[in-house]
Write a protein that holds these residues in place. Structure first.
Motif, PDB file in Angstrom:
ATOM      1  N   TYR B  34     -31.637  15.210  -6.641  1.00  0.00           N
ATOM      2  CA  TYR B  34     -31.504  13.758  -6.549  1.00  0.00           C
ATOM      3  C   TYR B  34     -32.017  13.134  -7.839  1.00  0.00           C
ATOM      4  O   TYR B  34     -32.887  13.694  -8.502  1.00  0.00           O
ATOM      5  CB  TYR B  34     -32.323  13.201  -5.366  1.00  0.00           C
ATOM      6  N   GLN B  36     -33.571   9.427  -9.319  1.00  0.00           N
ATOM      7  CA  GLN B  36     -34.116   8.123  -8.941  1.00  0.00           C
ATOM      8  C   GLN B  36     -34.411   7.306 -10.192  1.00  0.00           C
ATOM      9  O   GLN B  36     -35.196   7.731 -11.045  1.00  0.00           O
ATOM     10  CB  GLN B  36     -35.400   8.290  -8.115  1.00  0.00           C
ATOM     11  N   GLU B  40     -35.624   2.010  -7.798  1.00  0.00           N
ATOM     12  CA  GLU B  40     -34.448   2.180  -6.944  1.00  0.00           C
ATOM     13  C   GLU B  40     -34.628   3.370  -6.008  1.00  0.00           C
ATOM     14  O   GLU B  40     -35.607   4.110  -6.074  1.00  0.00           O
ATOM     15  CB  GLU B  40     -33.200   2.373  -7.809  1.00  0.00           C
ATOM     16  N   ALA B  41     -33.662   3.547  -5.116  1.00  0.00           N
ATOM     17  CA  ALA B  41     -33.697   4.667  -4.180  1.00  0.00           C
ATOM     18  C   ALA B  41     -33.182   5.937  -4.843  1.00  0.00           C
ATOM     19  O   ALA B  41     -32.366   5.878  -5.761  1.00  0.00           O
ATOM     20  CB  ALA B  41     -32.834   4.346  -2.964  1.00  0.00           C
ATOM     21  N   PRO B  42     -33.636   7.096  -4.397  1.00  0.00           N
ATOM     22  CA  PRO B  42     -33.049   8.360  -4.881  1.00  0.00           C
ATOM     23  C   PRO B  42     -31.566   8.418  -4.532  1.00  0.00           C
ATOM     24  O   PRO B  42     -31.148   7.968  -3.466  1.00  0.00           O
ATOM     25  CB  PRO B  42     -33.835   9.432  -4.119  1.00  0.00           C
ATOM     26  N   PHE B  44     -28.200  11.062  -4.317  1.00  0.00           N
ATOM     27  CA  PHE B  44     -27.776  12.457  -4.210  1.00  0.00           C
ATOM     28  C   PHE B  44     -26.940  12.873  -5.409  1.00  0.00           C
ATOM     29  O   PHE B  44     -26.035  12.156  -5.843  1.00  0.00           O
ATOM     30  CB  PHE B  44     -26.983  12.642  -2.923  1.00  0.00           C
ATOM     31  N   PHE B  87     -35.419  14.854  -8.930  1.00  0.00           N
ATOM     32  CA  PHE B  87     -36.172  15.593  -7.918  1.00  0.00           C
ATOM     33  C   PHE B  87     -35.324  16.730  -7.367  1.00  0.00           C
ATOM     34  O   PHE B  87     -34.131  16.555  -7.095  1.00  0.00           O
ATOM     35  CB  PHE B  87     -36.530  14.684  -6.735  1.00  0.00           C
TER      36      PHE B  87
END
Lengths: 113, 113
Positions: B34, B36, B40-42, B44, B87
């Protein structure tokens, strides 16, 4: 836009209080995951629900609880809040549990004063 | 057990390549990647499964060495938009309806003009 909705975006509260974070998964997704993200710990898995049932548990404190409702939205309840609970809480959803992409909401930033 | 990512941070110029590694001390069935961006949001990027199956973006490649319990993410001809924290999330479970991912602490990638 991931399709996952989290409310509220920000929460400021005091130690000892209780809060509820809400998550609506993407349409069609049955699994909901909750994560805690702090600066020094990265993304920590808390708990997973699949179609209303708890399926996997991570390092979730006893003061924290969650549930997934029949309409598949989920709530994370945090009680007896401590300063160390300040973090970004993410909800993610996937079609099922198994080896599928997880789609993250924008998160709820929780600040404990 | 939390997978270990390396390097912790990397700075590139536009057009350069980078490799991000993810190692686990436990047997792995799948590795998720992922990205990020700050605030912000992670998002995919890719899933790699034991046995060689991959799901993800065309412009990003990755490898999964099951014997060494390692995965590497290859970012080629980097663009400014590649900047962010990467990540890896690992699972030793084949799947089913419970699916716990354990994330590494992340690799901060900065691409400069």
């Amino acid at each position: 836009d991931s399709g996952v909705t989290q409310t509220p975006k920000h929460l400021i509260t005091a130690t000892g209080q209780r809060v509820t974070l809400r998550c609506s998964p993407r349409s069609g997704d049955l699994s909901v995951y909750w994560y805690q993200q702090s600066l020094d710990q990265g993304l920590q898995f808390l708990i997973q629900y699949y179609n209303g049932e708890e399926r996997a548990k991570g390092n979730i404190l006893e003061r924290f609880s969650a549930q997934q409702f029949p309409d598949l939205h989920s709530e994370l309840n945090l009680s007896s809040l401590e300063l160390g609970d300040s973090a970004l809480y993410f909800c993610a959803s996937s079609v099922a549990g198994s080896n599928q992409p997880q789609h993250f909401g924008d998160g709820t930033r929780l600040s404990i004063l | 057990q939390q997978p270990v990512q390396s390097p912790q941070a990397v700075i590139l110029r536009e057009g350069e390549d980078a490799v991000i590694n993810c190692s686990s001390s436990k047997a792995l069935y799948s590795v998720h990647w992922y990205r990020q961006k700050h605030g912000e949001a992670p998002v995919f990027l890719m899933i790699l499964l034991k046995g060689g199956e991959q799901k993800g973006h065309e412009k990003i490649s990755a490898s999964f060495n099951e014997k060494k319990q390692q995965s590497s993410l290859y970012l080629t001809a980097s663009q400014l938009s590649y900047s962010g924290t990467y990540f890896c999330g690992t699972s030793g479970s084949r799947g089913g309806s419970n699916y716990k991912l354990t994330f590494g602490k992340g690799t901060l990638l900065t691409v400069n003009p």
